[in-house]
Enzyme design. Structure first.
Site, PDB file in Angstrom:
ATOM      1  N   ASP A   1       0.841  -1.231   0.005  1.00  0.00           N
ATOM      2  CA  ASP A   1       0.163  -0.001  -0.040  1.00  0.00           C
ATOM      3  C   ASP A   1       0.821   1.139  -0.069  1.00  0.00           C
ATOM      4  OD1 ASP A   1      -2.250   1.663  -0.132  1.00  0.00           O
ATOM      5  OD2 ASP A   1      -3.090   0.694   1.707  1.00  0.00           O
TER       6      ASP A   1
HETATM    7  C1  BGC Z   1      -5.211   3.258   0.360  1.00  0.00           C
HETATM    8  C2  BGC Z   1      -5.235   1.936  -0.707  1.00  0.00           C
HETATM    9  C3  BGC Z   1      -5.588   2.358  -2.079  1.00  0.00           C
HETATM   10  C4  BGC Z   1      -3.982   3.236  -2.338  1.00  0.00           C
HETATM   11  C5  BGC Z   1      -4.096   3.867  -3.912  1.00  0.00           C
HETATM   12  C6  BGC Z   1      -3.934   4.039  -0.163  1.00  0.00           C
HETATM   13  O1  BGC Z   1      -3.657   4.909   0.637  1.00  0.00           O
HETATM   14  O2  BGC Z   1      -4.869   2.700   1.529  1.00  0.00           O
HETATM   15  O3  BGC Z   1      -6.919   1.549  -0.494  1.00  0.00           O
HETATM   16  O4  BGC Z   1      -5.684   1.532  -3.021  1.00  0.00           O
HETATM   17  O5  BGC Z   1      -3.976   4.327  -1.430  1.00  0.00           O
HETATM   18  O6  BGC Z   1      -4.661   4.660  -3.986  1.00  0.00           O
END
Ligand code: BGC
Length: 746
Positions: free
Chosen positions: A307
């Site tokens: 993430d």
């Molecule tokens: C979130 C994810 C997301 C990613 C990309 C992160 O901050 O936790 O769920 O897919 O960002 O946008």
């Protein structure tokens, strides 16, 4: 009394539904061929994912193509990046016209076509309830509301439409669905889950993936999914986003892993890692979860992606790495294949160095890159030099809006009705409350922008609750409220107007948010909403309470005093229209709660609680239980029958039950089949959902429904952390009916 305990290898032999033979014959040789030609730099680049801002012009806002070609070249040619994510950065990652997306993604495809090995970039996006970042795309109810439909067919259709939107934009990959379950209502991402139940969440997620990926996600209108956030991210002890979960391995296996297993079996080829930690080990450092369980046990063969910034956070936040370099080593060796770095090339530089020094072995790099290349080949990226669908395929149309409308209608839960609803279209209505006249409160985060909170950018042809009520009724409609959530509402004026109308629609709830920005300290509604409600109740006028928002905020006092309660959660772009249809009886409500709606802030007990949670002074007493939802008609369940009352261990039981519409209006009913294992060597939940069906019946119509309870349904994670079934007695519950059977060892 149980005497036997037998280990049953229930999931052995189950493997993802991807065609293994096809992959072995056609994909693997290509992967190996590419791998054999790649330099170390090219390999490490494949494992690197950067945000759009890394390739963006300074002010992307007005640029037709907001890509800075020098930066693009640096990313793709010099750093060989394997993946890009997110929407153009300025302003606020706003949704872009689909043509612009096509231009952007084309420029990226063209750039990778110029590289030595022409390995395409895989572009990932959070299309979590439709085309988040694509102007004029359908925005469905969020996952919590999709779960309230208890209608996997709608989830399937949402998947189909979302994949089309992604592909028509030239995008490749969707960071969705969330397969963690939602059992911590404070958590600001609860609404991204399919609720508290393992079975329901698995069913909705699986259906979404099947719609989104089809049998072959290289098809023109299909795209690969990403299961997230593996695993246990959804259960922070203190309710704050990105804080520790304390989940024992048995609970992890019983409640949190099955959703991911279902997603893997449905063929999702990518998994995003838990941004926080479980039991002291950050998700990105957890070899046991990422490698031993996910691959060794669950049979996942795709790639994992970190993430946002989370590898570096092992150093900056978690302090389990002494340096950023150690952080990269720990994460890669734990099983993270791709790093959402995302704002620079540090991961690339550090991993290159680690590989050169041998601290990260080449075998691990090759393994990760092979997984990434395999998914890229499966996705058909190598054959695609332009978007596979015309732009129109990604935009809302009559058919997709109709499906979205049905989803919103089926998502709304009528929790209470003291004969007030449906309301006469002649009634005069005061509409008030902060959630009455906004589209954002119904859509939530990841709607047009990341936080979903810029109301002006919502399509003005969509109806807020107020506008939908105004359109529906010939009675007088007055609105007392602000322009934005949190604007002061003139309570005195609301009270004066309430006295002059037949009924008050009081729309309360939450402004939109997601992730850490949505952290709160209490589930209580903000005091000013309570103040407004109390003043309205003092007028003695009948009140219809309508709520919108991603969490079950405490409404107990208000709900008890209101004549009707409609829980909207996040019903999406058609939410206002659907809510008004229900208020005036053009639609018969059929939504059911996918979670236990708490009565008080700390009264957080799920429906599938343990016996001790309802023992002696303890009680399961939510304001509304899981599965609750009223209709304008009356359904009767009768004649619950089992085909056998004694079965051998490992056999199934067939269940049948009659459901009748005993009321005056056609309606949809969800029939829920619960099971209780009466005695177990590990404490068993008082009941667990094992099957459900949603049916539509006309007045007087009756239908017999059949279900099968399999050995797996009777199993649980035993003392030894293995999935087992124990001989003994089981209770089946449907509506008010119960039936019993015994499992014996042959
Ligand atoms: C979130 C994810 C997301 C990613 C990309 C992160 O901050 O936790 O769920 O897919 O960002 O946008």
């Amino acid at each position: 009394m149980k005497v036997f305990s037998i280990l049953v290898l229930l999931v052995a032999g189950l493997r993802p539904t991807v065609n293994a033979q096809y992959i072995n014959q056609h994909i693997e040789p290509k992967v190996q061929n590419l791998l054999s030609q790649m330099t170390l730099e090219e390999k490490v680049g494949q494992m690197t994912q950067v945000d759009f801002s890394v390739i963006s012009v300074q002010d992307g806002q007005n640029a037709e193509n907001p890509i800075d070609s020098a930066k693009l070249e640096s990313a793709i040619v010099q750093h060989h990046v394997g993946s890009i994510l997110n929407a153009p950065t300025t302003p606020n990652n706003r949704a872009q016209p689909i043509e612009k997306w096509r231009t952007i993604t084309q420029a990226i495809r063209d750039a990778s076509a110029q590289t030595r090995l022409k390995i395409p970039v895989i572009y990932g996006i959070d299309a979590i309830h439709g085309g988040t970042y694509i102007q004029n795309a359908v925005l469905f109810p969020q996952a919590i509301s999709m779960a309230a439909t208890f209608n996997p067919e709608l989830s399937f259709q949402e998947g189909e439409i979302t994949a089309r939107t992604v592909k028509a934009s030239g995008l490749d990959w969707n960071f969705s669905p969330v397969m963690d379950i939602g059992r911590q209502p404070l958590w600001p991402r609860l609404w991204e889950t399919y609720g508290e139940d393992v079975y329901l969440a698995s069913a909705m997620g699986k259906a979404f993936i099947r719609g989104h990926q089809g049998d072959d996600f290289s098809a023109a209108d299909k795209a690969p999914n990403c299961l997230k956030h593996y695993v246990g991210y959804s259960y922070p002890l203190n309710g704050k986003d990105r804080t520790p979960a304390w989940i024992g391995e048995r609970a992890l296996r019983e409640y949190f892993l099955p959703g991911f297993q279902a997603g893997v079996l449905a063929g999702a080829p990518t998994v995003m890692v838990n941004s926080a930690e479980v039991d002291g080990i950050p998700g990105h450092a957890n070899y046991h979860y990422l490698t031993e369980i996910l691959r060794g046990e669950m049979g996942f063969t795709g790639f994992t992606v970190s993430d946002w910034e989370d590898i570096n956070r092992l150093y900056t936040r978690d302090k389990i790495a002494a340096t950023p370099r150690d952080a990269v080593k720990i994460a890669v060796m734990a099983g993270v294949d791709m790093s959402m770095v995302p704002l620079d090339f540090t991961f690339y530089d550090l991993l290159l160095d680690l590989a050169k020094s041998g601290e990260v072995p080449m075998s691990r790099i090759d393994e990760a890159v092979a997984r990434i290349l395999k998914v890229k080949l499966q996705t058909g990226l190598f054959e695609r030099d332009q978007p596979t669908l015309p732009a129109e395929a990604g935009l809302a149309n009559e058919a997709s809006n109709a499906i979205n409308r049905q989803a919103a209608e089926e998502a709304i839960v009528l929790a209470k009705n003291q004969s007030l609803l449906p309301l006469s279209k002649q009634a005069s209505v005061l509409v008030t409350g902060p959630a009455a006249n906004l589209l954002s409160v119904m859509n939530g985060g990841w709607s047009i922008t990341w936080q979903g909170n810029i109301e002006e950018w919502y399509p003005q042809d969509k109806l807020t609750l107020l506008r939908a009520i105004q359109q529906k009724t010939s009675g007088k409609v007055t609105y007392v409220g602000g322009q934005r959530f949190g604007d002061e509402i003139n309570i005195e004026q609301a009270v004066t107007e309430a006295r002059q109308h037949d009924v008050v629609v009081l729309a309360l709830g939450e402004k939109t948010y997601t992730e850490t920005i949505g952290n709160i300290d209490s589930l209580e509604l903000d005091p000013v909403q309570l103040q407004l409600a109390r003043a309205i109740f003092a007028t003695g006028k009948p009140v219809i309470l309508v709520t919108f928002g991603g969490r079950p905020r405490i409404i107990t006092e208000i709900a008890e005093r209101a004549q009707a309660v409609l829980l909207g959660f996040l019903p999406g772009m058609e939410g206002g229209a659907a809510m008004a249809d229900i208020v005036f009886g053009d639609v018969n409500p059929s939504g059911k709660l996918p979670l236990s709606y708490p009565r008080a802030t700390n009264d957080i007990t799920p429906y599938d609680h343990k016996p001790m949670e309802a023992f002696e002074a303890n009680q399961y007493k939510p304001l509304y239980p899981f599965g609750h939802g009223l209709s304008y008609t009356r359904f009767e369940t009768s004649g619950l029958k089992l085909n056998k009352h004694t079965i051998n261990l490992g056999e199934s039981v067939h269940v049948s039950v009659n459901v009748k519409n005993a009321g005056q209006m056609t309606g949809k009913e969800v029939v829920l089949v619960y099971l209780n294992d009466k005695v177990g060597s590990v404490t068993r939940p008082v009941k667990q959902l094992k099957a459900f069906k949603k049916i539509e019946l006309e007045p007087g119509q009756q239908q017999t429904l059949n279900f099968t309870l399999t050995a797996e349904d009777m199993s649980f994670i035993g003392v030894d952390m293995q999935r087992i079934i124990e001989a003994g007695d089981f209770k089946v519950m449907v509506g008010d009916e119960t039936a019993h059977f015994s499992v014996i060892k042959p």
